[in-house]
Enzyme design. Structure first.
Site, PDB file in Angstrom:
ATOM      1  N   GLN A   1     -10.343   7.253   8.568  1.00  0.00           N
ATOM      2  CA  GLN A   1     -11.519   7.452   7.722  1.00  0.00           C
ATOM      3  C   GLN A   1     -12.324   8.657   8.201  1.00  0.00           C
ATOM      4  OE1 GLN A   1     -12.503   5.525   4.878  1.00  0.00           O
ATOM      5  NE2 GLN A   1     -13.773   7.339   4.648  1.00  0.00           N
TER       6      GLN A   1
ATOM      7  N   ARG B   1      -9.128  10.925   1.867  1.00  0.00           N
ATOM      8  CA  ARG B   1      -8.212  10.085   2.660  1.00  0.00           C
ATOM      9  C   ARG B   1      -6.773  10.544   2.426  1.00  0.00           C
ATOM     10  NH1 ARG B   1      -9.740   4.976   4.333  1.00  0.00           N
ATOM     11  NH2 ARG B   1      -7.749   5.107   5.429  1.00  0.00           N
TER      12      ARG B   1
ATOM     13  N   ASP C   1     -22.391   1.615   6.215  1.00  0.00           N
ATOM     14  CA  ASP C   1     -21.202   0.799   5.931  1.00  0.00           C
ATOM     15  C   ASP C   1     -21.690  -0.616   5.635  1.00  0.00           C
ATOM     16  OD1 ASP C   1     -18.573  -0.096   5.722  1.00  0.00           O
ATOM     17  OD2 ASP C   1     -18.145   0.005   7.866  1.00  0.00           O
TER      18      ASP C   1
ATOM     19  N   HIS D   1     -11.905   3.237  13.199  1.00  0.00           N
ATOM     20  CA  HIS D   1     -11.229   3.545  11.927  1.00  0.00           C
ATOM     21  C   HIS D   1     -11.033   5.068  11.866  1.00  0.00           C
ATOM     22  CE1 HIS D   1      -9.801   3.275   7.964  1.00  0.00           C
ATOM     23  NE2 HIS D   1     -10.884   2.926   7.307  1.00  0.00           N
TER      24      HIS D   1
ATOM     25  N   ARG E   1      -2.937  -1.756  10.299  1.00  0.00           N
ATOM     26  CA  ARG E   1      -4.337  -2.199  10.150  1.00  0.00           C
ATOM     27  C   ARG E   1      -4.397  -3.642  10.636  1.00  0.00           C
ATOM     28  NH1 ARG E   1      -8.498  -1.753   5.124  1.00  0.00           N
ATOM     29  NH2 ARG E   1      -8.663   0.296   6.074  1.00  0.00           N
TER      30      ARG E   1
ATOM     31  N   CYS F   1     -17.632   4.797   3.662  1.00  0.00           N
ATOM     32  CA  CYS F   1     -16.165   4.712   3.657  1.00  0.00           C
ATOM     33  C   CYS F   1     -15.641   3.904   2.475  1.00  0.00           C
ATOM     34  CB  CYS F   1     -15.676   4.133   4.976  1.00  0.00           C
ATOM     35  SG  CYS F   1     -16.232   2.448   5.313  1.00  0.00           S
TER      36      CYS F   1
HETATM   37  N1  NVA Z   1     -16.354  -1.730   8.629  1.00  0.00           N
HETATM   38  C1  NVA Z   1     -15.520  -2.056   7.496  1.00  0.00           C
HETATM   39  C2  NVA Z   1     -14.763  -0.841   7.054  1.00  0.00           C
HETATM   40  C3  NVA Z   1     -13.867  -1.085   5.869  1.00  0.00           C
HETATM   41  C4  NVA Z   1     -13.094   0.143   5.467  1.00  0.00           C
HETATM   42  C5  NVA Z   1     -14.567  -3.176   7.871  1.00  0.00           C
HETATM   43  O1  NVA Z   1     -14.012  -3.153   8.976  1.00  0.00           O
HETATM   44  O2  NVA Z   1     -14.394  -4.092   7.060  1.00  0.00           O
HETATM   45  N1   CP Z   2     -12.249   2.896   3.539  1.00  0.00           N
HETATM   46  C1   CP Z   2     -11.158   2.110   3.620  1.00  0.00           C
HETATM   47  O1   CP Z   2     -10.457   2.057   4.656  1.00  0.00           O
HETATM   48  O2   CP Z   2     -10.858   1.448   2.487  1.00  0.00           O
HETATM   49  P1   CP Z   2      -9.782   0.284   2.307  1.00  0.00           P
HETATM   50  O3   CP Z   2     -10.259  -0.913   3.095  1.00  0.00           O
HETATM   51  O4   CP Z   2      -9.735   0.033   0.837  1.00  0.00           O
HETATM   52  O5   CP Z   2      -8.461   0.757   2.844  1.00  0.00           O
END
Ligand code: NVA
Ligand code: CP
Length: 311
Positions: free
Chosen positions: A134, A288, A220, A131, A104, A260
């Site tokens: 997800q 997930r 989101d 992502h 990540r 998500c």
């Molecule tokens: N769009 C959000 C998703 C988090 C799971 C981010 O990138 O922070």
């Molecule tokens: N939805 C998601 O990826 O959650 P986290 O940021 O907690 O991993």
């Protein structure tokens, strides 16, 4: 550990439709307890986190454990990556120890670079661009509500054209559902991904129009990880893009709400919607685990990475 040309999962488009359905079928079987055994016994997954996580970290770690293997958490701050060790050296070194790498991070190009030099499968656990893990869980949650064939459905994406919106676009191209995006001006999804997604997609500025008759309404946060400094500007730009009960009332009577998580109640969604009867967000979060276990078995298990034709 010895694969020369491992299969990676950097975007959902790395699977074809048959492979995606195969992973989702396996996810369902794992969730229902129809798959016994320890298909990843003795195997390890390295998990690199350069951004925060609750769901991704815990679901991958527990998933590996449940499959008979183990997971190792690495952050940039406590590994040599934070002191400038190149990603290609990290890829080559980790490939000598582990059977898969989940990452990540911010720039998508970093994940591409990791995959270029890794000799084990690389899984994208979120970048600024997409992502995909997800989306596996989201598609599984849609199947639970509407059945295995998702092609006749309409999904309304309300809000930021961010990594989740881009992943919905990729999924729509693969699965064939209609996707209506409603994004404020200046917050559109990635232009290339939008074009590639093809004719099943519309982009507008009108969230209520997008939600009308939709089977899935999803949104989101307005400021993603790394955009904290823009939060005030974004709050202004996204006014009118909150998913509330009036918007859900315009959707199909069978419509579900997805997010998500993490969510900000009172910003992108009201508490009444996310905690209401149409919400499937906690099934989505649970999925997930199941969807990623299926992905791990598919990428790191003994069976060759091939799948039956879509049917
Ligand atoms: N769009 C959000 C998703 C988090 C799971 C981010 O990138 O922070
Ligand atoms: N939805 C998601 O990826 O959650 P986290 O940021 O907690 O991993």
């Amino acid at each position: 550990m010895s694969a020369i040309h491992p299969k990676h999962f950097l975007t959902i488009s790395d699977l074809d439709e048959g492979e995606l359905l195969h992973v989702l079928d396996l996810a369902g079987e794992l969730k229902r307890g129809e798959r016994a055994g320890a298909p990843l016994a003795g195997r390890s997954l390295a998990m690199i986190f350069k951004k925060s996580s609750t769901r991704t970290r815990v679901s991958f770690e527990v998933g590996m454990y449940q499959l008979g293997g183990s997971a190792i958490f690495l952050s940039d701050k406590t590994s040599q990556m934070g002191r400038g060790e190149p990603i290609h050296d990290t890829a080559k070194v980790l490939s000598r120890y582990v059977d898969g790498i989940m990452i990540r991070t911010f720039e998508h190009e970093e994940v591409v670079e990791l995959a270029r030099y890794a000799t084990v499968p690389v899984i994208n656990g979120l970048t600024d661009l997409v992502h995909p893990c997800q989306l596996l869980a989201d598609l599984q949650t849609m199947q639970e509500a509407f059945g295995r064939d998702l092609s006749g459905l309409t999904v309304a994406w309300i809000g930021d054209g961010n990594n989740m919106a881009n992943s919905w676009l990729n999924a729509s191209a693969l699965v064939g559902f209609q996707l209506r995006l409603a994004c404020p001006e200046g917050y559109e999804p990635d232009a290339e991904i939008l074009v590639r997604a093809g004719g099943g997609v519309t982009l507008s500025r009108d969230p209520c129009e997008a939600a009308t008759g939709a089977h899935v309404v999803t949104t989101d946060v307005w400021a993603s990880m790394g955009q904290e400094d823009e939060a005030a500007d974004r709050e202004r730009a996204f006014r009118g893009f909150q998913v509330d009960q009036a918007m859900m009332d315009r959707a199909d009577p069978s419509a579900i709400f997805l997010h998500c998580l993490p969510a900000h109640r009172g910003e992108e969604v009201t508490a009444a919607v996310i905690d209401g009867p149409a919400s499937r967000v906690f099934d989505e979060a649970e999925n997930r685990l199941h969807a990623q276990k299926a992905l791990l078995v598919y990428l790191m298990g003994d069976a060759p990475a091939s799948a039956p034709e879509a049917s």
